[in-house]
Motif scaffolding. Structure first.
Motif, PDB file in Angstrom:
ATOM      1  N   MET A 156      -6.734  -2.574   0.240  1.00  0.00           N
ATOM      2  CA  MET A 156      -7.686  -2.711  -0.961  1.00  0.00           C
ATOM      3  C   MET A 156      -7.781  -1.668  -1.428  1.00  0.00           C
ATOM      4  O   MET A 156      -7.850  -1.156  -2.342  1.00  0.00           O
ATOM      5  N   GLN A 157      -8.073  -0.482   0.308  1.00  0.00           N
ATOM      6  CA  GLN A 157      -8.895   0.694  -0.692  1.00  0.00           C
ATOM      7  C   GLN A 157      -8.117   1.934  -1.087  1.00  0.00           C
ATOM      8  O   GLN A 157      -7.719   2.698  -2.279  1.00  0.00           O
ATOM      9  N   ILE A 158      -6.688   1.310  -0.994  1.00  0.00           N
ATOM     10  CA  ILE A 158      -5.651   2.917  -0.884  1.00  0.00           C
ATOM     11  C   ILE A 158      -5.356   2.545  -2.928  1.00  0.00           C
ATOM     12  O   ILE A 158      -5.046   2.963  -3.080  1.00  0.00           O
ATOM     13  N   HIS A 159      -5.341   0.785  -3.258  1.00  0.00           N
ATOM     14  CA  HIS A 159      -4.946   0.662  -4.437  1.00  0.00           C
ATOM     15  C   HIS A 159      -6.608   1.538  -4.771  1.00  0.00           C
ATOM     16  O   HIS A 159      -6.669   1.450  -6.897  1.00  0.00           O
ATOM     17  N   GLY A 160      -6.924   1.645  -4.575  1.00  0.00           N
ATOM     18  CA  GLY A 160      -8.887   1.975  -5.428  1.00  0.00           C
ATOM     19  C   GLY A 160      -8.554   0.620  -6.414  1.00  0.00           C
ATOM     20  O   GLY A 160      -9.253  -0.048  -5.422  1.00  0.00           O
ATOM     21  N   GLY A 171      -3.443  15.732  -8.885  1.00  0.00           N
ATOM     22  CA  GLY A 171      -1.838  16.518  -8.838  1.00  0.00           C
ATOM     23  C   GLY A 171      -1.065  16.594  -7.836  1.00  0.00           C
ATOM     24  O   GLY A 171       0.405  16.721  -8.066  1.00  0.00           O
ATOM     25  N   HIS A 172      -1.555  15.529  -6.907  1.00  0.00           N
ATOM     26  CA  HIS A 172       0.044  15.186  -6.100  1.00  0.00           C
ATOM     27  C   HIS A 172      -0.259  13.187  -6.033  1.00  0.00           C
ATOM     28  O   HIS A 172      -1.226  12.812  -6.192  1.00  0.00           O
ATOM     29  N   PRO A 173       0.985  12.651  -5.514  1.00  0.00           N
ATOM     30  CA  PRO A 173       0.737  11.126  -4.857  1.00  0.00           C
ATOM     31  C   PRO A 173      -0.215  10.865  -4.583  1.00  0.00           C
ATOM     32  O   PRO A 173      -0.762  12.199  -3.036  1.00  0.00           O
ATOM     33  N   ILE A 174      -1.256   9.832  -4.398  1.00  0.00           N
ATOM     34  CA  ILE A 174      -2.272  10.043  -2.839  1.00  0.00           C
ATOM     35  C   ILE A 174      -1.445   9.974  -1.945  1.00  0.00           C
ATOM     36  O   ILE A 174      -2.402  10.455  -0.561  1.00  0.00           O
ATOM     37  N   VAL A 175      -0.176   9.507  -1.390  1.00  0.00           N
ATOM     38  CA  VAL A 175       0.269   9.353  -0.595  1.00  0.00           C
ATOM     39  C   VAL A 175       0.381  10.925   0.533  1.00  0.00           C
ATOM     40  O   VAL A 175       0.560  10.956   1.988  1.00  0.00           O
ATOM     41  N   ALA A 212       0.751  -1.225   0.058  1.00  0.00           N
ATOM     42  CA  ALA A 212      -0.030  -0.199  -0.203  1.00  0.00           C
ATOM     43  C   ALA A 212       0.644   1.600   0.208  1.00  0.00           C
ATOM     44  O   ALA A 212       0.146   2.371  -0.984  1.00  0.00           O
ATOM     45  N   ALA A 213       2.353   1.689   0.243  1.00  0.00           N
ATOM     46  CA  ALA A 213       3.373   2.161   0.734  1.00  0.00           C
ATOM     47  C   ALA A 213       3.345   2.776  -0.151  1.00  0.00           C
ATOM     48  O   ALA A 213       3.599   3.711  -0.919  1.00  0.00           O
ATOM     49  N   ALA A 214       3.733   1.452  -1.436  1.00  0.00           N
ATOM     50  CA  ALA A 214       4.873   1.514  -2.646  1.00  0.00           C
ATOM     51  C   ALA A 214       3.697   2.376  -3.501  1.00  0.00           C
ATOM     52  O   ALA A 214       3.718   3.075  -3.679  1.00  0.00           O
ATOM     53  N   TYR A 215       2.312   1.865  -3.181  1.00  0.00           N
ATOM     54  CA  TYR A 215       0.979   1.751  -4.341  1.00  0.00           C
ATOM     55  C   TYR A 215       0.642   3.576  -4.441  1.00  0.00           C
ATOM     56  O   TYR A 215       1.219   4.010  -5.122  1.00  0.00           O
ATOM     57  N   ALA A 216       0.425   4.266  -2.746  1.00  0.00           N
ATOM     58  CA  ALA A 216       0.063   5.100  -2.863  1.00  0.00           C
ATOM     59  C   ALA A 216       1.615   6.748  -3.022  1.00  0.00           C
ATOM     60  O   ALA A 216       0.948   7.606  -3.324  1.00  0.00           O
ATOM     61  N   TYR A 262      -2.287  -7.463  -8.964  1.00  0.00           N
ATOM     62  CA  TYR A 262      -1.599  -6.283  -8.114  1.00  0.00           C
ATOM     63  C   TYR A 262      -2.023  -6.675  -6.247  1.00  0.00           C
ATOM     64  O   TYR A 262      -1.381  -6.308  -5.565  1.00  0.00           O
ATOM     65  N   LYS A 263      -2.258  -8.281  -6.217  1.00  0.00           N
ATOM     66  CA  LYS A 263      -1.835  -8.875  -5.414  1.00  0.00           C
ATOM     67  C   LYS A 263      -2.609  -8.869  -4.180  1.00  0.00           C
ATOM     68  O   LYS A 263      -2.827  -9.648  -3.191  1.00  0.00           O
ATOM     69  N   ILE A 264      -2.750  -7.961  -3.674  1.00  0.00           N
ATOM     70  CA  ILE A 264      -3.567  -7.119  -2.554  1.00  0.00           C
ATOM     71  C   ILE A 264      -4.811  -7.595  -2.443  1.00  0.00           C
ATOM     72  O   ILE A 264      -5.123  -8.200  -1.099  1.00  0.00           O
ATOM     73  N   GLU A 265      -5.108  -8.170  -3.216  1.00  0.00           N
ATOM     74  CA  GLU A 265      -6.796  -8.851  -2.894  1.00  0.00           C
ATOM     75  C   GLU A 265      -7.099 -10.262  -2.732  1.00  0.00           C
ATOM     76  O   GLU A 265      -6.949 -11.081  -1.699  1.00  0.00           O
ATOM     77  N   ARG A 266      -6.042 -11.137  -2.893  1.00  0.00           N
ATOM     78  CA  ARG A 266      -5.577 -12.083  -2.259  1.00  0.00           C
ATOM     79  C   ARG A 266      -5.126 -11.699  -0.188  1.00  0.00           C
ATOM     80  O   ARG A 266      -5.690 -13.317   0.044  1.00  0.00           O
ATOM     81  N   SER A 267      -4.698 -10.485  -0.243  1.00  0.00           N
ATOM     82  CA  SER A 267      -4.308 -10.925   1.705  1.00  0.00           C
ATOM     83  C   SER A 267      -5.977 -10.691   1.436  1.00  0.00           C
ATOM     84  O   SER A 267      -6.455 -11.219   3.185  1.00  0.00           O
ATOM     85  N   LEU A 268      -6.582 -10.159   1.473  1.00  0.00           N
ATOM     86  CA  LEU A 268      -8.265  -9.842   1.839  1.00  0.00           C
ATOM     87  C   LEU A 268      -9.031 -11.502   1.309  1.00  0.00           C
ATOM     88  O   LEU A 268      -9.533 -12.419   2.915  1.00  0.00           O
ATOM     89  N   ARG A 269      -8.873 -12.344   0.729  1.00  0.00           N
ATOM     90  CA  ARG A 269      -9.606 -13.487   0.771  1.00  0.00           C
ATOM     91  C   ARG A 269      -8.701 -14.529   1.721  1.00  0.00           C
ATOM     92  O   ARG A 269      -9.305 -15.318   2.532  1.00  0.00           O
TER      93      ARG A 269
END
Ligand SMILES: Cc1cc2nc3c(=O)[nH]c(=O)nc-3n(C[C@H](O)[C@H](O)[C@H](O)COP(=O)(O)OP(=O)(O)OC[C@H]3O[C@@H](n4cnc5c(N)ncnc54)[C@H](O)[C@@H]3O)c2cc1C
Length: 388
Positions: free
Chosen positions: A338-342, A275-279, A264-268, A350-357
């Protein structure tokens, strides 16, 4: 109080982390798609000598402690291992094997532990039944003694490694009138007459571990394969095993929370909107902060419970608190990640969805959230019983 890991533990952590990043994590989508246990991974574990971490060196194992093993499992999860394969590995290392290490007699140890340590023999633990989960003391599977052997009848449900295991630790009632004191534990080989694997179960997560029913139809088990005495299966073998299950086995979920933070940190940092990185946005930063804090709390609770086991201290409360916290926190971590990844968070690449399952089982296996809360509440109110 020293919070540092030892040099050896740091080395174990780094070795597992590097291995997972280089060889395991890149193949997690493939593992998840296959819905099968990855045998290539098992072969690597065998080469690396990682199949008998808790087994004493005398029987061919690594002779590591509970904390060492938890550190290794956490490192795998943090580096991005799928917690399905990690669960299969963890069941073999802990609940499928620990009963023999801690409760086996010399003959049982010599017969089984060396093969388990090399990974030639894979283990599983069979307690849950189709009609009995949390209320384990009321299990329906029976073991009736007939001379020099027991006859086991019943079905076990949701057994991790069921389809691939060579040996199961089976919990069955030897005297129903005695309740918790009428339950015994047995080492049952897959080739014993009457042992069969039932249907393989299709799961939403943990797809790198295979789960099935195990069926015992007049299964013949020699008396010498009983662990400890008749009646010790629940109050000694089962209770002790649960503490190991709640610490070591869940360590990969703790690690997964660290993996979610990294993803999530890398994606953000690289996703730009308005106009700005979402982080840069405070609501994203708040989610990242919560994810990180919960990851660190989970690690502290894990390491304390594991350390207590290494000191020979009972840790039913500590293992329950760790598992109860982590069951909830790793689900929240996956949801925030997942929310941070929109929208990309829903995409498998993006692999984060597997974390939820994969997170869901953390609040169900080895004691559901509700059962663990009940154990914690009963402990603080001084009303714990043998069964809960
Ligand atoms: C993928 C997977 C792998 C597993 N691997 C193994 C394994 O290797 N070996 C093994 O033996 N088992 C295994 N299990 C079984 C697991 O331990 C059980 O699913 C778990 O203990 C819960 O039992 P149950 O599913 O029957 O739910 P139930 O006990 O029927 O619970 C249903 C609901 O009722 C709630 N509930 C129950 N009792 C109470 C109470 N007193 N107060 C409040 N709420 C309550 C529960 O929290 C839950 O929400 C596995 C399960 C899964 C899904």
């Amino acid at each position: 109080m020293d919070f540092n890991l030892t040099e050896e533990q740091k080395m174990l952590h780094d070795t597992v982390f590097k291995f997972t990043r280089n060889e395991w994590e890149p193949r997690t989508v493939e593992i998840d798609d296959s819905d099968c246990f990855p045998w290539w991974l098992w072969d690597r574990f065998r080469q690396l000598g990682w199949c008998g971490l808790l087994i004493p060196e005398k029987y061919g194992g690594s002779g590591l402690g509970v904390l060492d093993t938890a550190v290794m499992m956490e490192a795998a999860g943090h580096a991005g291992a799928d917690t399905g394969s990690a669960l299969a590995w963890g069941v073999h290392l802990s609940i499928g094997t620990v009963p023999i290490i801690l409760c086996g007699n010399e003959q049982q140890k010599q017969k089984y532990l060396p093969k388990i340590a090399t990974g030639e023999c894979i283990t599983c633990f069979a307690l849950t039944e189709p009609n009995i989960g949390s209320d384990a003391v009321n299990l329906q599977c029976t073991a009736v003694r007939q001379g020099d052997h027991y006859v086991i009848n019943g079905t076990k449900m949701f057994i991790t490694n069921g389809p691939i295991a060579d040996l199961a630790i089976v919990i069955a009632a030897t005297d129903k009138s005695k309740g918790a004191r009428g339950i015994s534990a047995f080492i049952v080989e897959k080739d014993f007459p009457g042992y069969s694997v039932g249907r393989k179960l299709d799961k939403v997560g943990q797809r790198g571990s295979e789960t099935s029913e195990l069926i015992f139809d007049n299964c013949i088990v020699p008396v010498e394969n009983r662990l400890l005495e008749e009646g010790d299966g629940f109050i000694k073998v089962g209770a002790m095993n649960l503490e190991y299950e709640r610490s070591i086995l869940s360590a990969a979920w703790t690690g997964m929370m660290g993996y979610n933070v990294d993803l999530a940190a890398a994606y953000a940092g690289q996703r730009t909107q308005f106009g700005h990185p979402i982080v840069k946005y405070s609501q994203i930063r708040e989610m990242l902060a919560r994810m990180k804090v919960n990851y660190e709390i989970s690690k502290l609770l894990l390491y304390r419970a594991a350390w207590m086991k290494d000191q020979g201290m009972p840790a039913p409360l500590e293992a329950s608190m760790y598992k109860a916290f982590t069951g909830k926190a790793c689900m929240e971590s996956a949801i925030d990640g997942m929310q941070i990844h929109g929208g990309y968070g829903l995409m498998r690449e993006y692999k984060i969805e597997r974390s939820l399952r994969d997170a869901k089982l953390a609040a169900v296996g080895a004691g559901t959230d509700q059962v663990l809360n009940e154990i914690i509440a009963r402990t603080v109110t001084g009303t714990r019983s043998l069964t809960l």
